[in-house]
Every structure is written in structure tokens, then in C-alpha cells.
Design a protein around this motif. Structure first.
Motif, mmCIF file in Angstrom:
data_model
loop_
_atom_site.group_PDB
_atom_site.id
_atom_site.type_symbol
_atom_site.label_atom_id
_atom_site.label_comp_id
_atom_site.label_asym_id
_atom_site.label_seq_id
_atom_site.Cartn_x
_atom_site.Cartn_y
_atom_site.Cartn_z
ATOM 1 N N UNK A 141 9.453 4.059 -1.962
ATOM 2 C CA UNK A 141 9.885 3.738 -3.315
ATOM 3 C C UNK A 141 10.464 5.026 -3.889
ATOM 4 N N UNK A 142 11.762 5.008 -4.193
ATOM 5 C CA UNK A 142 12.451 6.167 -4.742
ATOM 6 C C UNK A 142 12.486 6.008 -6.252
ATOM 7 N N UNK A 143 11.797 6.890 -6.967
ATOM 8 C CA UNK A 143 11.625 6.748 -8.402
ATOM 9 C C UNK A 143 12.392 7.814 -9.174
ATOM 10 N N UNK A 144 12.918 7.393 -10.312
ATOM 11 C CA UNK A 144 13.511 8.321 -11.270
ATOM 12 C C UNK A 144 12.782 8.136 -12.591
ATOM 13 N N UNK A 145 12.099 9.183 -13.027
ATOM 14 C CA UNK A 145 11.410 9.166 -14.305
ATOM 15 C C UNK A 145 12.414 9.649 -15.353
ATOM 16 N N UNK A 146 12.992 8.694 -16.090
ATOM 17 C CA UNK A 146 14.027 9.020 -17.073
ATOM 18 C C UNK A 146 13.437 9.641 -18.335
ATOM 19 N N UNK A 147 12.217 9.226 -18.667
ATOM 20 C CA UNK A 147 11.533 9.744 -19.849
ATOM 21 C C UNK A 147 10.049 9.497 -19.647
ATOM 22 N N UNK A 148 9.252 9.878 -20.631
ATOM 23 C CA UNK A 148 7.809 9.625 -20.547
ATOM 24 C C UNK A 148 7.496 8.128 -20.626
ATOM 25 N N UNK A 149 8.468 7.334 -21.086
ATOM 26 C CA UNK A 149 8.239 5.897 -21.254
ATOM 27 C C UNK A 149 8.948 5.019 -20.223
ATOM 28 N N UNK B 215 19.673 13.584 -12.926
ATOM 29 C CA UNK B 215 19.459 12.183 -13.304
ATOM 30 C C UNK B 215 18.096 11.936 -13.925
ATOM 31 N N UNK B 216 17.149 12.846 -13.706
ATOM 32 C CA UNK B 216 15.776 12.667 -14.160
ATOM 33 C C UNK B 216 14.827 13.230 -13.124
ATOM 34 N N UNK B 217 13.539 13.152 -13.402
ATOM 35 C CA UNK B 217 12.525 13.657 -12.479
ATOM 36 C C UNK B 217 12.394 12.669 -11.317
ATOM 37 N N UNK B 218 12.551 13.164 -10.094
ATOM 38 C CA UNK B 218 12.549 12.282 -8.912
ATOM 39 C C UNK B 218 11.229 12.387 -8.154
ATOM 40 N N UNK B 219 10.762 11.215 -7.674
ATOM 41 C CA UNK B 219 9.581 11.133 -6.801
ATOM 42 C C UNK B 219 9.879 10.135 -5.701
ATOM 43 N N UNK B 220 9.273 10.354 -4.542
ATOM 44 C CA UNK B 220 9.365 9.419 -3.425
ATOM 45 C C UNK B 220 7.941 9.005 -3.081
ATOM 46 N N UNK B 221 7.705 7.694 -3.071
ATOM 47 C CA UNK B 221 6.380 7.159 -2.795
ATOM 48 C C UNK B 221 6.416 6.466 -1.425
ATOM 49 N N UNK B 222 5.792 7.048 -0.389
ATOM 50 C CA UNK B 222 5.787 6.402 0.928
ATOM 51 C C UNK B 222 5.027 5.074 0.907
ATOM 52 N N UNK B 223 5.557 4.096 1.623
ATOM 53 C CA UNK B 223 4.910 2.791 1.768
ATOM 54 C C UNK B 223 4.223 2.775 3.131
ATOM 55 N N UNK B 224 2.922 2.469 3.131
ATOM 56 C CA UNK B 224 2.121 2.574 4.349
ATOM 57 C C UNK B 224 1.731 1.231 4.961
ATOM 58 N N UNK B 225 2.050 0.117 4.308
ATOM 59 C CA UNK B 225 1.701 -1.208 4.822
ATOM 60 C C UNK B 225 1.421 -2.159 3.689
ATOM 61 N N UNK B 226 0.771 -3.264 4.029
ATOM 62 C CA UNK B 226 0.409 -4.230 3.001
ATOM 63 C C UNK B 226 0.469 -5.647 3.522
ATOM 64 N N UNK C 187 0.849 -1.192 0.000
ATOM 65 C CA UNK C 187 0.000 0.000 0.000
ATOM 66 C C UNK C 187 0.884 1.240 0.000
ATOM 67 N N UNK C 188 0.472 2.230 -0.800
ATOM 68 C CA UNK C 188 1.295 3.426 -0.968
ATOM 69 C C UNK C 188 0.470 4.689 -0.728
ATOM 70 N N UNK C 189 1.177 5.756 -0.345
ATOM 71 C CA UNK C 189 0.565 7.063 -0.151
ATOM 72 C C UNK C 189 0.819 7.929 -1.381
ATOM 73 N N UNK C 190 0.337 9.152 -1.325
ATOM 74 C CA UNK C 190 0.540 10.101 -2.420
ATOM 75 C C UNK C 190 2.031 10.362 -2.615
#
Length: 158
Positions: free
Chosen positions: A61-69, A33-44, A21-24
Motif C-alpha cells: 500500500x503506497x500512501x501519501x499523507x497530504x495533511x494531518x487529516x 507531493x506529501x509524506x510518503x509511506x509504503x506498507x508491505x502486504x503479508x497475506x490475508x 495483513x500488513x507489516x510495519x
């Protein structure tokens, strides 16, 4: 020693499925390196023939959006097995698809998993003697992203 004429692919044994389960997302923004996002994990939960328990809150979850794909993911969290052991989970993944499908996914909309390539290398670590086998096993998996959760189907490489 007899050499095989062709390399043999390792066997895969289904271990279980993690429903995470993830939060906003926390949007870091564009970086070198690219567009960065951090997705908090809330359980599961963890359910399967060799792994049952619950995903603990507190990871991300530490994300790097390298491109639109293409998005690169690095998730780190813990799960507690039904016998009380705690297992550390490090999950490195690639997720790709058409710009339209990835756009819907990033906006948190439902996307058919068949439209998205989502593969991962999962590293499990445990201190409990009953779970030492995970320290000596390589795992791979497939993923599915849904609004509010991610499914990770884990397979042990034989």
C-alpha cells in the motif's frame, strides 16, 4: 426513449470482505507531493458471497499523507480464489478523520472505524474465464484500519 426526471444511483451488491495483513510501514519521508509511506502486504483472506480465497504476500500500500487529516492510498496486490484463479487487486482510497484520530491510526493504534472516512475504488483483473465478470465490473468499497490489518468491504456497482 424515456428520460428519467432524476438520475438513478447504481445498485450495490456485496461481493466480499478482504482482510489484508500488513507489516510495519516503510517511511519514505516528506516529498513534494506529501509524506510518503509504503506498507508491505503479508497475506490475508477473502470471504463473501462472490469472492473467497486468500490474499497473497508481496503487495504493498503506497500512501501519501497530504495533511494531518487526509491520506491517499494506492494498494496493489493479488489474491488467489478458492478455485485457484489469481486476481490482481488495485485499490485507490481516501482516508480522513480528525487530526487526533488520524494520528492514532498512523501510529498503529486501534481507532473506531466510525471516526474515519475510508472509501475506495477497487479494480479487479483476472485471466481465468470463470472470473471474467470482474474485468467488466466496477467496484467500490469501504475500509477499516486495525493494528496489523485492513478490512476492505467490496461492492459491485450494478
Amino acid at each position: 426513449m424515456t428520460l428519467h426526471p432524476e438520475p438513478q444511483a447504481p445498485a450495490l451488491d456485496y461481493v466480499g470482505t478482504l482482510t489484508v495483513h500488513i507489516a510495519e510501514p516503510i517511511d519514505v519521508g516528506p516529498t513534494p507531493e506529501g509524506h510518503r509511506r509504503i506498507i508491505p502486504i503479508t497475506g490475508g483472506t477473502a470471504a463473501g458471497p462472490r469472492l473467497t480465497g486468500r490474499v497473497l504476500a508481496g503487495g504493498a500500500d503506497f500512501q501519501t499523507l497530504h495533511s494531518r487529516e487526509l491520506t491517499e492510498l494506492e494498494a496493489r496486490y493479488a489474491l488467489e480464489t478458492e478455485d485457484g484463479a489469481v486476481i490482481s487487486v488495485d485499490n485507490a482510497a481516501l482516508r480522513s478523520g480528525s487530526p487526533e484520530a488520524m494520528g492514532r491510526l498512523i501510529r498503529g493504534e486501534a481507532v473506531d472505524p466510525a471516526e474515519i472516512y475510508f472509501r475506495c475504488a477497487v479494480r479487479l483483473r483476472a485471466s481465468a474465464p470463470a472470473w471474467d465478470w470482474v474485468n467488466r465490473t466496477l467496484f467500490v468499497g469501504t475500509g477499516e484500519r486495525y493494528p496489523g490489518s485492513v478490512l476492505v468491504h467490496i461492492f459491485a456497482m450494478g
